[in-house]
Enzyme design. Sequence first.
Site, PDB file in Angstrom:
ATOM      1  N   CYS A 134       0.820  -1.213   0.000  1.00 11.99           N
ATOM      2  CA  CYS A 134       0.000   0.000   0.000  1.00 11.99           C
ATOM      3  C   CYS A 134       0.855   1.265   0.000  1.00 11.99           C
ATOM      4  O   CYS A 134       1.298   1.728   1.057  1.00 11.99           O
ATOM      5  CB  CYS A 134      -0.918  -0.010   1.221  1.00 11.99           C
ATOM      6  SG  CYS A 134      -1.914   1.474   1.352  1.00 11.99           S
ATOM      7  N   CYS A 137      -0.603   4.154   2.026  1.00 10.44           N
ATOM      8  CA  CYS A 137      -0.446   4.068   3.482  1.00 10.44           C
ATOM      9  C   CYS A 137       0.998   4.343   3.890  1.00 10.44           C
ATOM     10  O   CYS A 137       1.237   5.007   4.893  1.00 10.44           O
ATOM     11  CB  CYS A 137      -0.794   2.672   4.004  1.00 10.44           C
ATOM     12  SG  CYS A 137      -2.201   1.905   3.220  1.00 10.44           S
ATOM     13  N   ASP A 138       1.960   3.818   3.128  1.00 13.38           N
ATOM     14  CA  ASP A 138       3.337   3.765   3.634  1.00 13.38           C
ATOM     15  C   ASP A 138       4.333   4.634   2.875  1.00 13.38           C
ATOM     16  O   ASP A 138       5.464   4.814   3.335  1.00 13.38           O
ATOM     17  CB  ASP A 138       3.834   2.307   3.599  1.00 13.38           C
ATOM     18  CG  ASP A 138       2.948   1.398   4.456  1.00 13.38           C
ATOM     19  OD1 ASP A 138       2.446   1.888   5.475  1.00 13.38           O
ATOM     20  OD2 ASP A 138       2.760   0.233   4.083  1.00 13.38           O
TER      21      ASP A 138
END
Length: 313
Positions: A134, A137-138
């Site tokens: 992701c 997200c990261d």
Amino acid sequence: MKNIENVVIIGSGPAGLTAAIYTARAQLEPLLITGQEIGGQVSITSEVENYPGFPEGLTGPDLVQNFQQQAERFGTRLEIDEVTEVDFQQEPFQLTTHGGQFRAKSVIIATGASPRRLGVPGESELTGKGVSYCATCDGFFFRDKELVVVGGGDSALEEALFLTRFASRVRVVHRRDQLRAGQALQRRARNNEKISFVWDSVVTDIQGKDAVEAIRLRNVQTGDESDLKTDGVFIYIGHIPNSALFKGQLDMDDQGYLIANRRNHTSVPGVFAAGEIADPIFRQVVTSAGEGCKAAIETEKYLADLEDRSYPG
Ligand code: NAP
């Protein structure tokens, strides 16, 4: 146990939430069991540029929030839980979650698919420590770092482009020398000076103690092995359908996708499928939303027919 639900929708991606909007507007008071996180895969998509009606594009999480608001506005009840067992052999259908049990006259399955894993040493140990599925997200954690993206499809290139906002360099490792991604994304990726490609190569090992430090690559043409230093590995090599729950109860193909007809009926009358759980081909937000709509309309018809016969329970 609660009353018999008209319709329980399993899954809260674009298919499930669209099915909720339609069944709620049809006064069926749907119950939607969300799964681990609301929104499914699109909630971890950095940017959605091809969903009609949003000419400037929008983030995956924003689109999910819009879907959810719209579904709730018409009275959808959201249960933040996961279905652990289903029984479609008896009517009403039985569904078990971590938190309870439900009975339903009809079910719409929209459980989608999950990222495929490489299955190499170091991958699970270093997930969350540099291995990620992701970028939204990261990606932020990799400012000025060097990254590897694995895969050659649309997802790999789209997320590689997104990661260039943070990373100093992004190497796309692909097992062939031709990309599967569409031409527009290919052009953008090839024109981005932070992106380079490692062709004909597979990752055989992800190394690092507390964080990713390097990967081992094998060239599939020559068999040569080499180590490549990197701070993170983002894996985009396709998906597997989330259908384990339905094994033995519903017909599925050899990859585990549910088999549904063009009107979204599965092999059990009253159980419908929508979105990626039954679509190994298109897997777009817009097609999943469309399938959710179709499944909802068919559910409405099924429930109207049920009224004409006496119902057990
Ligand atoms: P995909 O199209 O199935 O591509 C998966 C990629 O991973 C392929 O390049 C494949 O290589 C590679 N791969 C598969 N297994 C591998 C393994 N074990 N080791 C190394 N590489 C492996 O998946 P996707 O990119 O997630 O896309 C899924 C669907 O969503 C597609 O239909 C795509 O068009 C759509 N999508 C669209 C957009 C958009 O329109 N903006 C964005 C994202 C996704 P090969 O090429 O050799 O098979």
